[in-house]
Enzyme design. Structure first.
Site, PDB file in Angstrom:
ATOM      1  N   ASP A   8       0.925  -1.348   0.072  1.00  0.00           N
ATOM      2  CA  ASP A   8      -0.089  -0.064  -0.165  1.00  0.00           C
ATOM      3  C   ASP A   8       0.923   1.171   0.181  1.00  0.00           C
ATOM      4  OD1 ASP A   8       1.043   0.469   2.595  1.00  0.00           O
ATOM      5  OD2 ASP A   8      -1.269   0.440   3.514  1.00  0.00           O
ATOM      6  N   CYS A  65       2.669  -3.643   3.903  1.00  0.00           N
ATOM      7  CA  CYS A  65       1.910  -2.076   4.258  1.00  0.00           C
ATOM      8  C   CYS A  65       2.701  -1.495   5.568  1.00  0.00           C
ATOM      9  CB  CYS A  65       0.657  -2.425   4.486  1.00  0.00           C
ATOM     10  SG  CYS A  65      -0.020  -3.651   5.995  1.00  0.00           S
ATOM     11  N   THR A  67       2.239  -2.315   8.631  1.00  0.00           N
ATOM     12  CA  THR A  67       2.542  -3.066   9.771  1.00  0.00           C
ATOM     13  C   THR A  67       2.780  -4.559   9.194  1.00  0.00           C
ATOM     14  OG1 THR A  67       0.421  -3.699  10.148  1.00  0.00           O
ATOM     15  CG2 THR A  67       1.508  -1.959  11.595  1.00  0.00           C
ATOM     16  N   HIS A  98       7.463 -25.011   9.153  1.00  0.00           N
ATOM     17  CA  HIS A  98       6.227 -25.451   9.957  1.00  0.00           C
ATOM     18  C   HIS A  98       4.589 -25.041   9.167  1.00  0.00           C
ATOM     19  CE1 HIS A  98       8.666 -25.846  13.716  1.00  0.00           C
ATOM     20  NE2 HIS A  98       9.360 -26.131  12.648  1.00  0.00           N
ATOM     21  N   HIS A 133       3.870 -31.504  10.623  1.00  0.00           N
ATOM     22  CA  HIS A 133       3.598 -29.996  10.143  1.00  0.00           C
ATOM     23  C   HIS A 133       2.336 -30.132   9.089  1.00  0.00           C
ATOM     24  CE1 HIS A 133       6.412 -28.323  12.866  1.00  0.00           C
ATOM     25  NE2 HIS A 133       7.258 -29.142  12.256  1.00  0.00           N
TER      26      HIS A 133
HETATM   27  C1  RB5 Z   1      -2.159   2.601   6.515  1.00  0.00           C
HETATM   28  O1  RB5 Z   1      -2.002   3.876   7.303  1.00  0.00           O
HETATM   29  C2  RB5 Z   1      -1.782   1.543   7.441  1.00  0.00           C
HETATM   30  O2  RB5 Z   1      -3.096   1.210   8.138  1.00  0.00           O
HETATM   31  C3  RB5 Z   1      -1.452   0.249   6.635  1.00  0.00           C
HETATM   32  O3  RB5 Z   1      -0.363   0.471   5.909  1.00  0.00           O
HETATM   33  C4  RB5 Z   1      -1.372  -0.916   7.425  1.00  0.00           C
HETATM   34  O4  RB5 Z   1      -0.419  -0.642   8.407  1.00  0.00           O
HETATM   35  C5  RB5 Z   1      -2.392  -1.650   7.985  1.00  0.00           C
HETATM   36  O5  RB5 Z   1      -2.646  -2.726   8.592  1.00  0.00           O
END
Ligand code: RB5
Length: 149
Positions: A8, A65, A67, A98, A133
């Site tokens: 993203d 993204c 996180t 696994h 597994h």
């Molecule tokens: C975008 O701001 C953020 O929410 C996205 O990149 C991600 O971390 C969502 O899980």
């Protein structure tokens, strides 16, 4: 290997870095975006990479993204996908050995570019161990089937 990659707006730069890195190792990378910082949602790119993986058009997928979480949750809604968020190489190795993860995900706001390269290296150098597994991965598929009515 042939690898699909998606991200993203939070991960455009890290995606470029990882794409170039994977290509420098001799892999073919299918870039499904995003490449522009517009009003874009991680859901779209998580699904796009997942579709390529389940269609067996690529060997595995990489999702990034902020996180790694939102984009992996979206991908995991596609039956057959086992997308795993990894913030370190040990986890990246074990999700292959696994869990037979077919997508690795990480966060551009969590890991730096060198750590991200180590994560993809650890995943690509690992092999699914099968045995007990495989039984557990099959049980995951059974859960998916149970709730896919
Ligand atoms: C975008 O701001 C953020 O929410 C996205 O990149 C991600 O971390 C969502 O899980």
């Amino acid at each position: 290997m042939k690898i699909a990659i998606g991200n993203d707006h939070a991960a455009i730069e890290l995606k470029k870095t990882i794409k170039e890195y994977l290509e420098s190792l001799g892999n073919e990378v299918v870039d499904l975006g995003a490449n522009e910082n517009k009003g874009i949602s991680y859901t779209v790119f998580g699904e796009a990479v997942a579709e390529k993986v389940v269609a067996k058009e690529v060997d595995f997928g990489v999702l990034i993204c902020g996180t790694g979480v939102g984009i992996s949750i979206a991908a995991n809604k596609v039956p057959g996908i086992r997308a795993a968020v990894c913030s370190d190489p040990t986890t990246a190795r074990l999700v292959k050995e696994h869990n037979n993860a077919n997508i690795i995900a990480f966060g551009a706001r969590i890991v730096g570019s060198e750590a991200a390269k180590d994560i993809v290296d650890a995943y690509m150098n690992a092999t699914f161990q099968g045995g007990r597994h495989a039984d557990r991965v099959n049980m995951i598929s059974d859960i998916e089937k149970k709730y896919s009515k």
